[in-house]
Design a protein around this motif. Structure first.
Motif, PDB file in Angstrom:
ATOM      1  N   ALA A   8       9.301   5.004 -11.943  1.00  7.36           N
ATOM      2  CA  ALA A   8       7.936   5.493 -11.661  1.00  7.36           C
ATOM      3  C   ALA A   8       7.884   5.963 -10.210  1.00  7.36           C
ATOM      4  O   ALA A   8       8.551   5.393  -9.348  1.00  7.36           O
ATOM      5  CB  ALA A   8       6.923   4.374 -11.890  1.00  7.36           C
ATOM      6  N   ASP A   9       7.058   6.991  -9.938  1.00  7.78           N
ATOM      7  CA  ASP A   9       6.978   7.535  -8.566  1.00  7.78           C
ATOM      8  C   ASP A   9       6.437   6.504  -7.582  1.00  7.78           C
ATOM      9  O   ASP A   9       6.985   6.323  -6.503  1.00  7.78           O
ATOM     10  CB  ASP A   9       6.021   8.740  -8.543  1.00  7.78           C
ATOM     11  N   SER A  10       5.317   5.863  -7.931  1.00  4.60           N
ATOM     12  CA  SER A  10       4.702   4.887  -7.018  1.00  4.60           C
ATOM     13  C   SER A  10       4.387   3.614  -7.790  1.00  4.60           C
ATOM     14  O   SER A  10       3.266   3.438  -8.276  1.00  4.60           O
ATOM     15  CB  SER A  10       3.401   5.443  -6.433  1.00  4.60           C
ATOM     16  N   PRO A  11       5.365   2.732  -7.929  1.00  6.69           N
ATOM     17  CA  PRO A  11       5.114   1.496  -8.703  1.00  6.69           C
ATOM     18  C   PRO A  11       4.506   0.379  -7.855  1.00  6.69           C
ATOM     19  O   PRO A  11       4.720   0.327  -6.645  1.00  6.69           O
ATOM     20  CB  PRO A  11       6.527   1.099  -9.147  1.00  6.69           C
ATOM     21  N   ARG A  12       3.731  -0.471  -8.495  1.00 16.51           N
ATOM     22  CA  ARG A  12       3.246  -1.693  -7.830  1.00 16.51           C
ATOM     23  C   ARG A  12       3.387  -2.861  -8.810  1.00 16.51           C
ATOM     24  O   ARG A  12       3.081  -2.736  -9.987  1.00 16.51           O
ATOM     25  CB  ARG A  12       1.774  -1.549  -7.435  1.00 16.51           C
ATOM     26  N   ILE A  13       3.830  -3.998  -8.281  1.00 15.84           N
ATOM     27  CA  ILE A  13       3.849  -5.222  -9.091  1.00 15.84           C
ATOM     28  C   ILE A  13       2.719  -6.128  -8.599  1.00 15.84           C
ATOM     29  O   ILE A  13       2.597  -6.383  -7.399  1.00 15.84           O
ATOM     30  CB  ILE A  13       5.216  -5.943  -9.003  1.00 15.84           C
ATOM     31  N   HIS A  14       1.902  -6.564  -9.536  1.00 16.59           N
ATOM     32  CA  HIS A  14       0.769  -7.441  -9.219  1.00 16.59           C
ATOM     33  C   HIS A  14       1.053  -8.808  -9.847  1.00 16.59           C
ATOM     34  O   HIS A  14       1.150  -8.928 -11.062  1.00 16.59           O
ATOM     35  CB  HIS A  14      -0.503  -6.818  -9.820  1.00 16.59           C
ATOM     36  N   THR A  15       1.214  -9.809  -8.993  1.00 19.68           N
ATOM     37  CA  THR A  15       1.529 -11.135  -9.525  1.00 19.68           C
ATOM     38  C   THR A  15       0.409 -12.114  -9.155  1.00 19.68           C
ATOM     39  O   THR A  15      -0.224 -11.976  -8.111  1.00 19.68           O
ATOM     40  CB  THR A  15       2.937 -11.583  -9.060  1.00 19.68           C
ATOM     41  N   PHE A  16       0.149 -13.061 -10.048  1.00 21.61           N
ATOM     42  CA  PHE A  16      -1.004 -13.934  -9.817  1.00 21.61           C
ATOM     43  C   PHE A  16      -0.721 -15.362 -10.283  1.00 21.61           C
ATOM     44  O   PHE A  16       0.133 -15.597 -11.143  1.00 21.61           O
ATOM     45  CB  PHE A  16      -2.236 -13.408 -10.584  1.00 21.61           C
TER      46      PHE A  16
END
Ligand code: KIV
Ligand code: ZN
Length: 514
Positions: A92-100
């Motif tokens: 993906a061009d601009s990935p983000r991982i969101h962890t909680f």
């Protein structure tokens, strides 16, 4: 980075997907993600990849195919969850991982059964692991508003040290009140020594009806990312409504002094798309996107608006993408006129979809003579769907009347193959129709909510039925429209059964995956 710019993080595809009754297919999610890109949100939370293969595929395809926004996937502070997001977002061009992880005492003791230091270590390890996949990592201490403030600051500081670039403060159960929530944000900004190394975000739920107020108070206090959903959909009472937050920032820029990158003229199209694909109608009095949001009915208000719009109007309907209704279509209108009007209403259809809509439009126009925008929206809601049609209502005949036992005969095509015909009796024609459909499909689902409304005025009006069916622990919404209200009721039931099939398939995958 512009210090007055608020990052708009849309979680319609993740948190709103948890709305009771909602169900989206992968193509639905892609379509919504493309519209979110036109709306120019900054971040799209596309799903929770570990939860099902379908969610994984949706996050993966959105990451590959949707350009513009950052594409984010959700993970618990569990390494295999993070691996799954990493895999889904590869390329993906601009990935983000969101962890909680839950950080309140209630979550630590009640759900996680772990101590504070263990959870803090898990959060730190998860953020570090996520950073091995990408530079953009968000961490959420779930139930932050019921978390011990000292522990909350400790977790925030440690996760920023571990590499989190956004810290999101969720009011998970909609417990906060604006003054306290604003203070919590101010305290985090003032007391966490490395807070300026990350963007501070908020994620508010609407259990007490304060999600938007809490969100706005937080940006006033210094938060610079807001998490929201279209039409305020989301877990339980929903999330802060994107359209309300964005239009508040724009309309009251004198007060907030902040701005965001959203193209507000795409709001109505986005809201309608989400409502149609999720099968969940927008309440008429809903701020910004409800049918009455810009309607003036009192004589004094109408008089005022006609003389000078801003007497009773604080925003222009045009700013959110509502155009004046000047064209009324009839049976003589061609495909081109239909496409043009649908585009003005925010619907972009493929040629195949347009052909399908046009065919249905002609049937309605023959019966109704004049086809209004509301009719068109119902036609689209009814005809254009990405939900696989396991069941199709081919034929419906009902008999009812005073002194007659109501009966219905239906023919249902199954999986595009043979038709099954069944007849049944009921308390009324709708009940008999549902009994016959249940017999033909073999699915016994109880209707626990049923709403019928006339879409436009007069006895020739189209009727739209929205209902909710319950089967086991699943609750699914369905919608159908027709000039014949019994047919609309039958279609809504079949729509719900088709959505139930999708949801059931996903439940099986979830049970295998988590
Ligand atoms: O409400 C919540 O706490 C969430 C988190 C996953 C951010 O949705
Ligand atoms: Zn949430």
């Amino acid at each position: 980075m512009d210090k007055d710019r608020v990052i708009i993080f849309d979680t319609t595809l993740r948190d709103a997907e948890q709305t009771p009754g909602a169900s989206l297919t992968v193509p639905d999610k892609l379509e919504i993600a493309r519209q979110l890109a036109r709306l120019k949100v900054d971040v799209i939370e596309a799903g929770f990849p570990i939860s099902s293969n379908e969610d994984f595929e949706a996050v993966h395809r959105i990451g590959q195919e949707v350009e513009g926004p950052v594409i984010c996937g959700l993970a618990r502070v569990v390494l295999k969850d993070i691996d799954r997001v990493g895999e889904a977002l590869e390329g993906a061009d601009s990935p983000r991982i969101h962890t909680f992880v839950g950080t309140s005492d209630i979550h630590l003791a009640g759900q996680l059964r772990k101590g504070k230091s263990e959870v803090l270590e898990m959060a730190v390890a998860a953020v570090k692991h996520a950073r091995s996949y990408c530079d953009d990592v968000e961490f959420s201490p779930m139930d932050a508003t019921r978390t011990d403030p000292d522990y909350l600051r400790e977790v925030v500081q440690a996760t920023i040290e571990a590499g989190a670039t956004t810290i999101n403060i969720p009011d998970t159960v909609g417990y906060a009140v604006p003054e306290q929530f604003g203070e919590l944000i101010r305290q985090l900004l003032a007391k966490v020594p490395n807070m300026s190394d990350a963007v501070l975000s908020v994620h508010c739920h609407d259990d007490l009806g304060m999600a938007v107020s809490n969100t706005l108070v937080a940006v006033k206090a210094g938060a610079r990312q807001v998490e929201c959903t279209l039409n305020a959909l989301g877990e339980r009472a929903g999330n802060a409504a994107l359209e309300e937050v964005v239009m508040s920032l724009a309309t009251r820029s004198d007060y907030f002094g902040l701005h965001c990158g959203v193209v507000s003229k795409e709001i109505i199209a986005s809201s309608r798309l989400v409502s149609r694909l999720m099968g969940i109608g927008v309440p008429p009095n809903k701020a910004i996107v409800g049918a009455n949001a810009f309607a003036h009915s009192s004589g004094i208000h109408q008089d005022g608006v006609l003389k000078e719009r801003n007497t009773f109007e604080i925003m222009s309907p045009r700013d959110v993408g509502l155009e004046d209704t000047s064209i009324i279509l009839t049976a003589r209108s061609g495909r081109h006129a239909l496409r043009h009007r649908l585009e003005e209403l925010g619907y972009r259809l493929s040629q195949e979809e347009l052909d399908k809509a046009y065919e249905r439009f002609l049937t309605v126009a023959d019966k109704k003579k004049e086809v209004f925008d509301e009719d068109l929206m119902a036609i689209i809601g009814d005809e254009i769907s990405n939900v696989p049609e396991k069941f199709q209502l081919e034929y419906l005949h009902t008999v009812s009347g005073t002194g007659t036992v109501p009966t219905a005969t239906v023919r249902i095509r199954i999986d595009g193959g043979d038709c099954v015909q069944e007849s049944a009796r009921g308390d009324g024609p709708v009940d008999a129709t549902y009994a016959a459909i249940s017999q033909a499909t073999g699915v016994v689902a109880k209707v626990d909510e049923y709403v019928i409304k006339a879409i436009t005025g007069g006895s020739q009006a189209m009727g739209e039925v929205t209902l909710r069916v319950v089967e086991g622990d699943l609750k699914i919404t369905g919608r159908g429209a027709s000039t014949d209200i019994i047919e609309a009721s039958g279609k809504a039931f079949v729509d719900a059964l088709n959505r139930l099939e999708v949801r059931r398939g996903r439940q099986v995958q979830q049970a295998q995956a988590v």
